[in-house]
Design an enzyme around this catalytic site. Structure first.
Site, PDB file in Angstrom:
ATOM      1  N   SER A  96       0.633  -1.109   0.039  1.00 20.33           N
ATOM      2  CA  SER A  96       0.023   0.140   0.026  1.00 20.33           C
ATOM      3  C   SER A  96       0.849   1.481   0.022  1.00 20.33           C
ATOM      4  CB  SER A  96      -0.900  -0.061   1.077  1.00 20.33           C
ATOM      5  OG  SER A  96      -1.887   0.888   1.023  1.00 20.33           O
ATOM      6  N   ASP A 233      -1.907   6.106  -3.566  1.00 23.03           N
ATOM      7  CA  ASP A 233      -0.836   5.288  -2.853  1.00 23.03           C
ATOM      8  C   ASP A 233      -0.344   4.182  -3.871  1.00 23.03           C
ATOM      9  OD1 ASP A 233      -3.140   3.969  -2.527  1.00 23.03           O
ATOM     10  OD2 ASP A 233      -2.589   3.233  -0.531  1.00 23.03           O
ATOM     11  N   ASP A 235      -1.227   0.926  -4.177  1.00 23.96           N
ATOM     12  CA  ASP A 235      -2.014   0.142  -4.951  1.00 23.96           C
ATOM     13  C   ASP A 235      -3.265   0.682  -5.272  1.00 23.96           C
ATOM     14  OD1 ASP A 235      -2.969   0.576  -2.333  1.00 23.96           O
ATOM     15  OD2 ASP A 235      -3.522  -1.569  -1.941  1.00 23.96           O
ATOM     16  N   ASP A 237      -5.646   2.080  -3.460  1.00 27.43           N
ATOM     17  CA  ASP A 237      -7.112   1.863  -2.942  1.00 27.43           C
ATOM     18  C   ASP A 237      -7.206   3.243  -2.135  1.00 27.43           C
ATOM     19  OD1 ASP A 237      -5.122   1.584  -0.929  1.00 27.43           O
ATOM     20  OD2 ASP A 237      -6.219   0.218   0.167  1.00 27.43           O
TER      21      ASP A 237
END
Length: 449
Positions: A96, A233, A235, A237
């Site tokens: 992340s 960020d 990834d 999400d």
């Protein structure tokens, strides 16, 4: 939290605790837990992704689980692909917003929701026992590659429509959002300028999308007079947003705006957030027919409450948003499309942001050894109830006490040896007074623990 799984799956420094051997074992444990079916596997841009992904896939295949490898893919695309291909689970190899030397393994359910702590405990027990199922040679899993990006963008365009084109600057942080987010914005009809969108695994800014890390995005938006800046960020999400004047829109403000827009788009209903979210959200959504429910910190807790209450929208004050009509996976890319639709319907972001009430929020981290956390929290809970004149107590994740015009949250960190104090008040003076009292209480509790 177990030995391997923390607040957001497994997340460790590569080739220290997170090795190919561990990834292989997690694949075998997940396969043993699932028994049969198909798992979708995607990864973010980190240099260690391919190594860990292949090890995890080997583990799954050895148990007899079929695998669909979607390659370089943001977490939202993994969540989408699970449903698209009717898989029983999904895995993202990602850390992340952590620095590049980290990576992680996060597991997703068939409905797109992250694995709950209870499910992770079961995986952990299988991991610890080493008691993995082994498939005979003629029943090993099969592996195929797939690319669900076209379907993802197509489906998003069915739900989001713009009447006008806009100039959008996208900062993907050299993460996995690079391969989807700018393309979705272009398909919406926007003119897209990409920053940090070469998915190299070498990050040129801090990955958490905040005011400090997005200074280049803010300057670019201002310089080219763009309508909005959107950042992710590692990834994707999460979402960070810069308005048309080049100002970072604080997380709490953005959370209130998008929650309000979801109520306008989908009708009245419940909004789920976490115990560390402020009163601005309640005050902003109440006139729009929204009722706020608070839960534990973490996207899985938000997703669970949304599923339970049939909520309209769920989000954390960290840029993590879940749109249940879309998916139960946090999705910064689809969120970006919704931000554009909101601007298209309601006007410039700099103007909209003025409608959200602003209160004074203070945060403090106080060092606290992990072994003292539980005892310190007991003392804090007992003392806080005597020290402060409060009207409401929420103790689902730490201790949050509320009065009409202020609240304080005492919460041990799930990832570091610290105790967190977060509070909000209507005036600077009141906020400082509360923080002094709260800090004195926490330091005393840690000393006595």
């Amino acid at each position: 939290m177990g030995k391997y799984f923390g607040t957001s799956g497994i997340r460790e420094v590569v080739n220290e605790k997170l090795t190919p051997e561990l990834a292989l074992s997690v694949g075998r444990a997940l396969g043993t837990y699932l028994e049969t079916g198909t798992v979708v596997v995607g990864m973010d841009t980190r240099t260690s992704g391919e190594m860990l992904k292949r090890a995890l896939i080997s583990g799954l295949l050895s148990v007899g689980i079929d695998v669909i490898d979607i390659g370089l893919a943001p977490t939202p695309l993994t969540g989408f692909a699970i449903k698209l291909y009717g898989a029983g689970a999904g895995v993202t190899i990602t850390a992340s917003h952590n620095p590049p030397q980290y990576n992680g393994i996060k597991v997703w359910q068939a409905n797109g929701m992250a694995y709950t702590p209870e499910m992770e405990d079961k995986l952990e027990a299988i991991l610890e026992s080493g008691n993995f199922k082994k498939a005979p040679w003629n029943e090993l899993g099969t592996l195929r590659k797939a690319d669900p990006r076209e379907e993802y963008i197509g489906k998003a365009l069915e739900m989001v429509h713009l009447d006008n084109p806009y100039t959008v600057v996208i900062d993907s942080g050299n993460g996995a959002g690079s391969v989807v987010s700018p393309y979705l914005q272009r398909e919406l009809g926007n003119k897209v300028i990409s920053l940090n969108s070469h998915p190299s695994g070498f990050f040129v800014r801090e990955l958490e999308p905040n005011a400090k890390s997005l200074s280049m995005l803010a300057k670019t938006v201002k310089a080219i007079k763009a309508d909005v800046g959107i950042a992710h960020d590692g990834d994707a999400d999460r979402i960070g947003v810069v308005d048309d004047e080049g100002n970072f829109v604080e997380y709490e403000v953005m959370l209130s705006l998008i929650a309000g827009y979801m109520l306008r788009k989908f009708g009245k209903g419940k909004i789920v957030t976490t115990v560390d979210a402020g009163f601005a959200l309640d005050d902003y959504v109440r006139p729009l027919g929204g009722e706020v429910i608070r839960t534990r910190v973490g996207d899985v807790a938000v997703a669970e409450e949304l599923a339970k209450h049939g909520g309209v929208f769920g989000g954390e004050p960290s840029g993590t948003w879940i749109m249940p009509k879309w998916n139960l996976t946090p999705d910064g890319i689809f969120a970006g499309a919704l931000v554009l639709e909101m601007i298209d319907r309601l006007g410039p972001l700099s103007e909209l942001a003025k409608e959200v009430p602003r209160y004074v929020t203070l945060r403090k981290k106080i060092p606290c050894p992990n072994e003292k956390k539980a005892k310190a929290m007991e003392i804090i809970a007992r003392e806080a109830l005597k020290t402060f004149d409060y009207k409401r107590l929420i103790d689902i994740d730490g201790v949050r006490i509320e009065n009409g015009d202020w609240w304080i949250l005492f919460r041990p960190s799930g990832t570091e040896p610290i105790m967190r104090i977060t509070l909000e008040a209507h005036t600077e003076e009141k906020a400082k007074e509360l923080m002094e009292e709260a800090e004195r209480l926490v330091r005393g509790a840690i000393a006595r623990a």
